[in-house]
Design a protein around this motif. Structure first.
Motif, PDB file in Angstrom:
ATOM      1  N   ALA A  35      13.842  12.514 -29.768  1.00 43.11           N
ATOM      2  CA  ALA A  35      14.249  11.428 -28.880  1.00 43.11           C
ATOM      3  C   ALA A  35      13.390  10.189 -29.045  1.00 43.11           C
ATOM      4  O   ALA A  35      13.845   9.077 -28.783  1.00 43.11           O
ATOM      5  N   ASP A  54      15.982   3.951 -29.002  1.00 46.01           N
ATOM      6  CA  ASP A  54      15.553   5.159 -29.692  1.00 46.01           C
ATOM      7  C   ASP A  54      16.663   6.186 -29.798  1.00 46.01           C
ATOM      8  O   ASP A  54      17.776   5.992 -29.303  1.00 46.01           O
ATOM      9  N   GLY A  56      16.885   8.931 -28.405  1.00 50.49           N
ATOM     10  CA  GLY A  56      17.191   9.554 -27.120  1.00 50.49           C
ATOM     11  C   GLY A  56      18.069   8.684 -26.238  1.00 50.49           C
ATOM     12  O   GLY A  56      18.288   9.001 -25.072  1.00 50.49           O
ATOM     13  N   ARG A  58      17.449   5.650 -25.174  1.00 52.20           N
ATOM     14  CA  ARG A  58      16.704   4.826 -24.213  1.00 52.20           C
ATOM     15  C   ARG A  58      16.386   3.455 -24.805  1.00 52.20           C
ATOM     16  O   ARG A  58      16.212   3.301 -26.003  1.00 52.20           O
ATOM     17  N   VAL A  60      13.689   0.236 -24.310  1.00 53.81           N
ATOM     18  CA  VAL A  60      12.454  -0.238 -23.691  1.00 53.81           C
ATOM     19  C   VAL A  60      12.334  -1.711 -24.027  1.00 53.81           C
ATOM     20  O   VAL A  60      12.483  -2.103 -25.185  1.00 53.81           O
ATOM     21  N   THR A  83      12.728  -0.447 -18.651  1.00 56.50           N
ATOM     22  CA  THR A  83      13.188   0.635 -19.503  1.00 56.50           C
ATOM     23  C   THR A  83      14.329   1.352 -18.813  1.00 56.50           C
ATOM     24  O   THR A  83      14.330   1.488 -17.583  1.00 56.50           O
ATOM     25  N   GLN A  85      17.954   4.220 -19.478  1.00 61.59           N
ATOM     26  CA  GLN A  85      18.745   5.102 -20.324  1.00 61.59           C
ATOM     27  C   GLN A  85      20.060   4.380 -20.605  1.00 61.59           C
ATOM     28  O   GLN A  85      20.880   4.215 -19.710  1.00 61.59           O
ATOM     29  N   GLU A 101      23.541  10.029 -28.715  1.00 58.74           N
ATOM     30  CA  GLU A 101      23.156   8.948 -27.806  1.00 58.74           C
ATOM     31  C   GLU A 101      22.274   7.902 -28.486  1.00 58.74           C
ATOM     32  O   GLU A 101      21.889   6.906 -27.881  1.00 58.74           O
ATOM     33  N   LYS A 102      21.961   8.140 -29.752  1.00 60.58           N
ATOM     34  CA  LYS A 102      21.064   7.236 -30.467  1.00 60.58           C
ATOM     35  C   LYS A 102      21.567   5.806 -30.426  1.00 60.58           C
ATOM     36  O   LYS A 102      22.732   5.535 -30.665  1.00 60.58           O
TER      37      LYS A 102
END
Lengths: 454, 116
Positions: A35, A54, A56, A58, A60, A83, A85, A101-102
């Motif tokens: 992730a 990333d 995972g 997410r 940032v 940050t 999701q 989910e990348k």
């Protein structure tokens, strides 16, 4: 204009810029969770914000702090701003397809008001995120206590007007639009148009045009899917809108060609306006030719006169007015030519490196293996190899140029090709739109380097 | 006489070797191609062609065989269900993953390590 071929040269770098370590983000330990693998890095239009995505799902976002009078020798540091999701793993039951989910790409919208907007995409769905600040809140309600509990109405004897009072800064990210169900294949690119109203999304075989306000419709503008899939010979690898001509876009292919399309010419841009392709010397043809010619990234210069493409071994700069060959070619890691067999076996030959321009289009940058990254100074024909590593991570330490020894006697401080770590790849880099600040992503760490300020 | 022959043979060999290494120097890619073909003689007639592309387009595709699934279900009825949790010693074919024991693909609710 002569085609300039660059080989790994003196590596002195530009006479003006000395790159120094500024910051590194991420875990130190070598045990990398899937992730945490960084999949995209992007500065916003002012350079004040830096976003990463990333594996995972997410995002940032870092914000540059205002320059303080107390620290005239360095530009502001980047600290975490928000940050969230962005995407979650999905399973398409109808097609029996697992959707990662990348985050494949993040693209910022130009700022129109106090809030910031960005587009983030995974393989199938693009989302528009609004990032806004809240630094005041209303206080002094008549019917509620400060903690939100309702007051006993019989205790309310006076009337007052709630007022806004300052509070600790809170940064909120909320999804404002979800652009889904428009791609059968995997999205590799998104690009915001200079009209600031539309954007494109490209998958392996199709490119769609969206309006930022409309999520239930998108127009297909390029479709290279053959009627018979057995005849499939190439796929779309990257696409981008021209920085100031809102009718112009380019897309690159796995065969090393770039097509420029003009949306004014037709609704469906299957017929290109220009085809950029460098003829290959037939005596050089090999099993690897097509694979290493596949373009992994295409980027217009800021001034819109050139575009840059990245294939496995080189970076090429094209003049939009000349289709038959690039005006400049820079070898990123020519020494890998004698390693293609093992790079094919370990799949590294399919690695997709990105590339970027500096603010005034005078220098281009791209990543390589062993956590090396390369810069090519166009006017001065100089190139530089630097390394993103914890060893050279002392504050404001000047980075030492690196050199790879292709064969023969290895000089001191050189590293031999066989010692390169092919698991340490720098695929994503970004350059601040104005200043000499760069963000370089290793597998799971984000490095920020700046030029030395005297 | 035989020594002479051997010497000339040795000479020839070293000249061939020189030629080889020259070829390698002038075209390392061709040498790499030869290496690859030696390892995988059946490697596709279409270099870099449809095979790679089809694989790329198929990414994420999961396959399910309802026949296998129903056979396994029928077998299971007669035996105890295998203990919950992965039993790595089960022979493939005896144990078909069921929705119940597939690991749930949840999104990582953990904050990214890039955040301090």
């Amino acid at each position: 204009m002569q085609s300039v071929v660059q080989t790994a040269g003196a590596g002195g770098g530009s006479n003006d810029v000395q790159w120094c370590f500024s910051q590194v983000k991420g875990a130190i330990d070598d045990d990398v969770a899937e992730a945490d693998i960084i999949s995209t890095v992007e500065f916003n239009h002012s350079g004040e914000l830096l976003a990463t995505g990333d594996k995972g799902g997410r995002v940032v976002i870092f914000q540059q702090e205002q320059e303080t009078k107390g620290q005239p020798h360095s530009r502001g540091e980047y600290n975490v701003y928000s940050t969230f999701q962005s995407h979650e793993p999905e399973f398409d039951y109808l097609k029996s397809l697992e959707i990662e989910e990348k985050i494949n790409k993040i693209r910022w919208l130009p700022q129109k008001n106090a809030a910031q907007f960005l587009l983030s995409t995974n393989d199938k769905t693009i989302k528009l995120w609004k990032i806004s600040e809240r630094d005041k809140r209303p206080e002094g309600y008549n019917l509620k206590e400060e903690d939100g509990r309702y007051r006993d109405p019989s205790t309310v004897t006076t009337l007052r007007v709630p007022v806004f009072r300052p509070m600790d800064l809170m940064v909120e990210a909320s999804p404002r639009r979800v652009f889904a169900n428009a791609h059968t294949y995997h999205i590799n690119s998104i690009s915001v148009n200079s009209d600031y109203e539309t954007y494109l999304s490209a998958d392996d075989l199709r490119i769609n045009l969206w309006h930022l306000e409309i999520t239930d419709r998108s127009f297909n503008i390029v479709d290279i899917k053959p009627a018979n899939m057995e005849e499939l010979t190439e796929v779309i690898t990257a696409a981008e809108f021209h920085p100031n001509q809102c009718n112009t876009l380019v897309y690159s292919s796995s065969k090393g060609t770039i097509r420029l399309c003009d949306m004014r010419a037709a609704a469906l841009c299957d017929k290109h306006s220009k085809l950029f392709e460098e003829p290959e010397d037939p005596s050089n043809r090999s099993f690897f030719s097509e694979i290493i010619s596949s373009i992994s990234d295409v980027k217009f210069s800021h001034n819109g006169r050139y575009m840059m493409t990245r294939d496995y071994l080189s970076v090429k700069i094209w003049d939009l007015n000349m289709e038959n060959r690039p005006v400049e070619t820079y070898q990123v890691h020519e020494y890998l030519r004698s390693k293609l067999c093992s790079l094919y076996e370990n799949d590294c030959i399919f690695d997709k490196f990105e590339c970027c321009w500096n603010g005034n289009d005078s220098v281009v940058m791209t990543g390589s293996y062993n956590n090396f990254f390369r810069m090519f100074e166009r006017g001065h024909r100089r190139d530089l190899t630097l390394e993103a590593s914890r060893e050279s991570s002392k504050p404001r330490a000047v980075l030492k140029p690196r050199k790879v020894c292709a064969g023969g006697k290895r000089k001191k401080d050189e590293i031999s090709v066989d010692s390169l770590d092919f698991n340490k790849k720098i695929l994503h880099t970004a350059w601040h739109p104005q200043d000499n600040i760069i963000a370089v992503a290793t597998t799971n760490n984000l490095y920020i380097f700046q030029d030395k300020m005297n | 006489m035989s020594t002479e022959n051997q010497e000339t043979e040795a000479q020839f060999e070293s000249e061939e070797e020189k030629q080889d290494s020259q070829e390698k120097n002038s075209n390392p890619v061709k040498a790499e191609e030869a290496k690859l073909k030696a390892k995988y003689p059946n490697l596709g007639q279409k270099p870099g062609g449809s095979d790679f592309l089809m694989k790329r387009l198929q990414k994420g595709q999961k396959y399910f065989d309802s026949g296998d699934y129903n056979m396994a279900k029928a077998k299971m009825k007669n035996k105890q269900l295998p203990a919950a949790g992965p039993d790595k010693n089960l022979v493939t074919g005896d144990h078909i993953p069921t929705p119940q024991d597939l690991p749930q693909r949840k999104s990582s609710l953990v904050t990214s390590k890039l955040v301090g």
